[in-house]
Design a protein around this motif. Structure first.
Motif, short mmCIF file in Angstrom:
data_model
loop_
_atom_site.label_atom_id
_atom_site.label_comp_id
_atom_site.label_asym_id
_atom_site.label_seq_id
_atom_site.Cartn_x
_atom_site.Cartn_y
_atom_site.Cartn_z
N UNK A 728 0.84 -1.21 0.00
CA UNK A 728 0.00 0.00 0.00
C UNK A 728 0.87 1.25 0.00
N UNK A 729 1.91 1.26 0.82
CA UNK A 729 2.80 2.43 0.88
C UNK A 729 3.47 2.66 -0.46
N UNK A 730 3.91 1.60 -1.11
CA UNK A 730 4.56 1.76 -2.43
C UNK A 730 3.58 2.32 -3.46
N UNK A 731 2.31 1.87 -3.37
CA UNK A 731 1.30 2.40 -4.30
C UNK A 731 1.06 3.88 -4.05
N UNK A 732 1.02 4.29 -2.76
CA UNK A 732 0.83 5.70 -2.43
C UNK A 732 1.99 6.53 -2.96
N UNK A 733 3.21 6.05 -2.72
CA UNK A 733 4.39 6.81 -3.15
C UNK A 733 4.40 7.00 -4.65
N UNK A 734 4.04 5.97 -5.39
CA UNK A 734 4.01 6.07 -6.85
C UNK A 734 3.02 7.14 -7.32
N UNK A 735 1.83 7.16 -6.72
CA UNK A 735 0.81 8.14 -7.12
C UNK A 735 1.23 9.55 -6.71
N UNK A 736 1.73 9.71 -5.48
CA UNK A 736 2.11 11.04 -4.99
C UNK A 736 3.28 11.61 -5.79
N UNK A 737 4.22 10.78 -6.19
CA UNK A 737 5.32 11.28 -7.01
C UNK A 737 4.80 11.77 -8.35
N UNK A 738 3.77 11.14 -8.85
CA UNK A 738 3.17 11.62 -10.09
C UNK A 738 2.44 12.93 -9.90
N UNK A 739 1.78 13.09 -8.73
CA UNK A 739 1.06 14.35 -8.46
C UNK A 739 2.03 15.50 -8.24
N UNK A 740 3.12 15.26 -7.48
CA UNK A 740 4.06 16.33 -7.10
C UNK A 740 5.33 16.28 -7.94
N UNK A 741 5.21 15.93 -9.22
CA UNK A 741 6.39 15.87 -10.06
C UNK A 741 6.95 17.27 -10.30
N UNK A 742 8.26 17.34 -10.53
CA UNK A 742 8.94 18.62 -10.76
C UNK A 742 8.59 19.19 -12.12
N UNK A 743 8.55 20.52 -12.20
CA UNK A 743 8.28 21.19 -13.47
C UNK A 743 9.48 22.08 -13.83
N UNK A 744 9.71 22.26 -15.10
CA UNK A 744 10.81 23.11 -15.57
C UNK A 744 10.37 24.56 -15.56
N UNK A 745 11.21 25.45 -14.96
CA UNK A 745 10.91 26.88 -14.96
C UNK A 745 11.48 27.50 -16.22
#
Length: 808
Positions: A728-745
């Motif tokens: 479950x924790x691994x599934x959460x981490x995968x989704x959250x990394x997708x939500x909070x991915x870095x963006x190029x300025x």
């Protein structure tokens, strides 16, 4: 008094324990078991099954069969039907002769002509004229004569016919017409006129009873009304020209005065025919004791098959004549069979589905499903006498799979296949068909979510029926025509109509037993559902939060094999209570003042806790199923609202603060899906406060929050294992990394003056950056009221350190 006694009795049942459960609960479960045992015993054959039942025409006998005793050879149903039909037709129909009818009708005809002449005479019509036509009758007089004729003789004449009768009277031809009519009547009555059409008399002969004496004559020798009328009319045509008015007048008079003199005696005829049918022998010859019926490896012919069926009937008849002790042993075996068959699903539920054992409502539903299956089996096989392939054996497996799960349905199918095989006299082939087709059917409908999947399930059932039928047809050397006939007439309709009936019954079972299927969950997942529509408008922040939590929960549920659809839909509705006071929850404040700053910690806690109660009330109002309603209280469990609890400790005497006042009422998560919802809700709220959310920080946040829930005992009452929690924790981490991915300025070109100004403002910006980040972290404490602000504070401190480094 009776009510008081009943209440005491119910209380006694609830307080008395039997096998670690209340006496009331034990009696309910025992009642369900007793009902199923009695139903199985009732369904099974009432005598010993025939051991050679599997032998059919065209199959090969594996052993020599010798007659154990002398028994008669029974005729086939077709033979008996043909012989009984022949016996029925061989008995002539009985007609009783009525001697008064010819005299009565002859006299009535004579009176008619006599009165008619009197009427014409009074009307002044001469009986001898030379003109072509007599004087016309007065209209009033004609109407009076016609009405009198109708009332007295039931003869509906027209004025034109009356004028023709007057013409015959004037030309003295009326007596001639009367003479020939009377002659014709005498001829047909002497032959006999029956009271029904000839096509209703299929027998070749009829019996005529006259004065107690019976005479059998050929059916063709008597006349029915049509034939008698035709005979009289032909007689007149031989006397008069075709255009003579006598012919037209006779066509009206003959039906009015001709009455049958042979009346059918239905009661006596039925009695004689039934006796003849009863006397038809049901047997033809005998098979004597120790006579060989079939040799080893011999092909079963129609004659041999008839002898085997006769032996089966003889064995049943001898069984009914056995002593009481033999019957007791037989029925004891039936009850033991029913108990052992039910022991299979009982043990499975006890060891692997303990929650179903505890829920008497679901046990009642399982009992009802099997009772419906047994009732349909008896109706089709015993009452309607249809082919046993018409029995919808896939009904119970499909219902159990869609309403519960595939494992329960499979175990139920195993028991059902044993029962169906025993019902057909230990027919291994039918039991095997029930097991194979039932298993395919239950897995084909396990995840029905659209019409395409429904049609796919029906196709899979059709194919499985076809190949199982083909397999046993080939094993028994059946012809291809017979195999295809059985499939087309019995199995194909069964495989189409049964799933259709199941899809219609699902909704009824869902309402009666509060069971939630994937179909209902799909309807609830529609964003146009009134409750979700209202949540998106009144509490948009909570709506967005619920969607993300639903995605997290769905991913985690898929990872551990839980019900992903239920987890997602439950999370959509877990915070619906917030929309009654959305402004008290940070995700809906949208930069406005936090209203909790003006409230006491106790009041803020009451408002936060009340969203659970409000959510349950809304769920009841909108008719949400119980499986979804459980997410509303269980996703918080009995968590402590740490922020307001610590705030209360700071402003009040700690000895006066009760920690339980700052806890959610619970209960703790009872299922894997609600436990996942609790973790997803906590992780999603805390992840909003992360500054610079790197994969390491996300992983650390998820691990610390999940471990905290475990240490608090919030997951103690669900079935999650440590291995599943890790997944479950691994599934959460995968989704959250997708939500909070870095963006190029992306760089922006600036003028020289803008560059200088930016350098001047850099220092002020760096020093001011700390303040809004800390304010954001403070607000997030209210956004995450489950007590996870420790991690949030750590995130805020990390942000401060980063800003210091940035200044330096």
């Amino acid at each position: 008094m009776l009510k008081s006694w009943w209440e005491k009795f119910v209380e006694f049942l609830k307080t008395r324990e039997v096998l670690h459960t209340s006496l009331e609960d034990f009696l309910i479960k025992a009642t369900f078991a007793a009902i199923l045992i009695l139903a199985i015993v009732w369904l099974l054959p009432s005598e010993r099954p025939f051991e050679y039942r599997n032998l059919t025409v065209g199959s090969i006998a594996r052993e020599e069969i010798i007659a154990p005793f002398t028994f008669p050879i029974l005729k086939t149903e077709d033979e008996l039907k043909a012989e009984r039909r022949e016996a029925w037709l061989s008995v002539p129909r009985v007609f009783e002769y009525r001697p008064n009818v010819p005299n009565k009708q002859t006299i009535l005809l004579k009176i008619f002509f006599t009165e008619l002449k009197d009427v014409f005479q009074k009307a002044g019509i001469p009986d001898t004229i030379t003109t072509a036509a007599p004087p016309a009758l007065d209209q009033t007089l004609a109407d009076s004569i016609l009405q009198e004729i109708f009332l007295k003789y039931n003869l509906n004449l027209t004025q034109e016919l009356l004028n023709k009768l007057a013409l015959l009277y004037a030309h003295q031809r009326l007596d001639s017409l009367h003479f020939y009519l009377a002659k014709g009547f005498a001829e047909v009555y002497s032959q006999g006129v029956v009271d029904r059409a000839k096509d209703q008399i299929p027998e070749q002969q009829v019996t005529i009873i006259e004065n107690g004496k019976e005479q059998v004559v050929a059916t063709k020798e008597v006349l029915d009304a049509t034939e008698a009328a035709t005979h009289i009319y032909n007689l007149l045509q031989n006397v008069y020209p075709d255009d003579a008015p006598e012919n037209e007048i006779a066509s009206y008079l003959i039906p009015a005065f001709l009455m049958p003199n042979l009346v059918y005696n239905e009661e006596l005829t039925q009695e004689r025919k039934e006796k003849a049918v009863h006397d038809v022998p049901q047997t033809r010859g005998f098979v004597y004791k120790n006579q060989r019926i079939v040799e080893e490896n011999e092909i079963i012919t129609e004659e041999i098959y008839r002898k085997l069926q006769s032996l089966a009937v003889a064995l049943r008849e001898r069984a009914t004549l056995t002593g009481k002790w033999q019957r007791v042993k037989f029925y004891t075996g039936k009850y033991l069979f029913a108990i052992f068959v039910l022991l299979i699903p009982t043990l499975f539920l006890f060891f692997f589905r303990r929650q179903l054992i505890r829920d008497n409502k679901l046990l009642g539903m399982i009992t009802l499903i099997f009772l419906i299956q047994f009732a349909l089996t008896s109706l089709i096989g015993d009452v309607l006498k249809w082919h046993h392939y018409s029995i919808p054996v896939i009904l119970a497996p499909m219902l159990l799979s869609m309403l519960l799960d595939a494992s329960v349905a499979f175990v139920g199918t195993v028991s059902l296949s044993l029962i169906m095989g025993a019902y057909q006299g230990n027919d291994y082939a039918f039991g095997f068909m029930t097991l194979i087709v039932g298993t395919i059917a239950l897995y084909s409908v396990q995840k029905i979510r659209n019409r395409g999947q429904m049609f796919r399930a029906i196709l899979m059932i059709v194919v499985s029926y076809f190949f199982v039928n083909l397999t046993f047809g080939m094993l028994h050397f059946e012809s291809t025509k017979n195999i295809l006939t059985q499939f087309s007439f019995y199995l194909l309709p069964n495989s189409i109509f049964t799933p259709t009936a199941v899809f219609m019954l699902i909704g009824i079972f869902e309402r009666l037993f509060d069971v939630t299927t994937d179909i209902t969950l799909l309807e609830l997942s529609d964003m146009n559902h009134p409750l979700l529509k209202r949540l998106s408008v009144e509490a948009p922040g909570t709506f967005h939060h619920s969607i993300i939590v639903g995605n997290l929960a769905e991913s985690a549920a898929k990872a551990i094999g839980a019900n992903a659809l239920l987890a997602r839909v439950g999370c959509y509705y877990h915070d619906i209570g917030k929309m009654l006071k959305p402004e008290y929850f940070v995700e809906n404040q949208m930069g406005a003042m936090n209203k909790h700053e003006t409230l006491s910690p106790h009041m803020s806690t009451l408002i936060l806790i009340n969203h659970v109660k409000a959510g349950l009330e809304l769920a009841e109002q909108y008719g949400l199923p119980n499986a979804v309603k459980q997410f509303i209280p269980e996703h918080h469990g009995t968590s402590l609202i740490t922020y307001f609890y610590r705030k209360a400790l700071e402003i009040s005497d700690p000895s006066e603060i009760n920690e339980d006042d700052f806890r959610y009422p619970g209960p703790k998560p009872q299922s894997r899906e609600t436990a996942i919802a609790m973790l997803a809700d906590t992780v999603e709220a805390a992840s909003r406060t992360l500054q610079n959310p790197t994969p390491q920080r996300i992983r650390g946040l998820v691990n610390s929050l999940v471990e905290k829930k475990i240490s608090e005992g919030q997951l103690d009452e669900c079935d999650l294992t440590l291995r599943e929690i890790k997944m479950i924790k691994e599934a959460f981490i995968h989704i959250l990394m997708g939500i909070h991915h870095l963006r190029i300025e992306y760089p922006v070109e600036a003028t020289a003056s803008e560059t200088r100004e930016s350098k001047v403002e850099a220092t002020a910006t760096a020093s001011a950056a700390t303040t809004p980040q800390i304010l954001k972290a403070k607000k997030a404490r209210v956004a995450n009221p489950d007590g996870d602000n420790i991690q949030i504070q750590e995130n805020a401190k990390a942000a401060q350190n980063e800003n210091k480094n940035r200044r330096s």
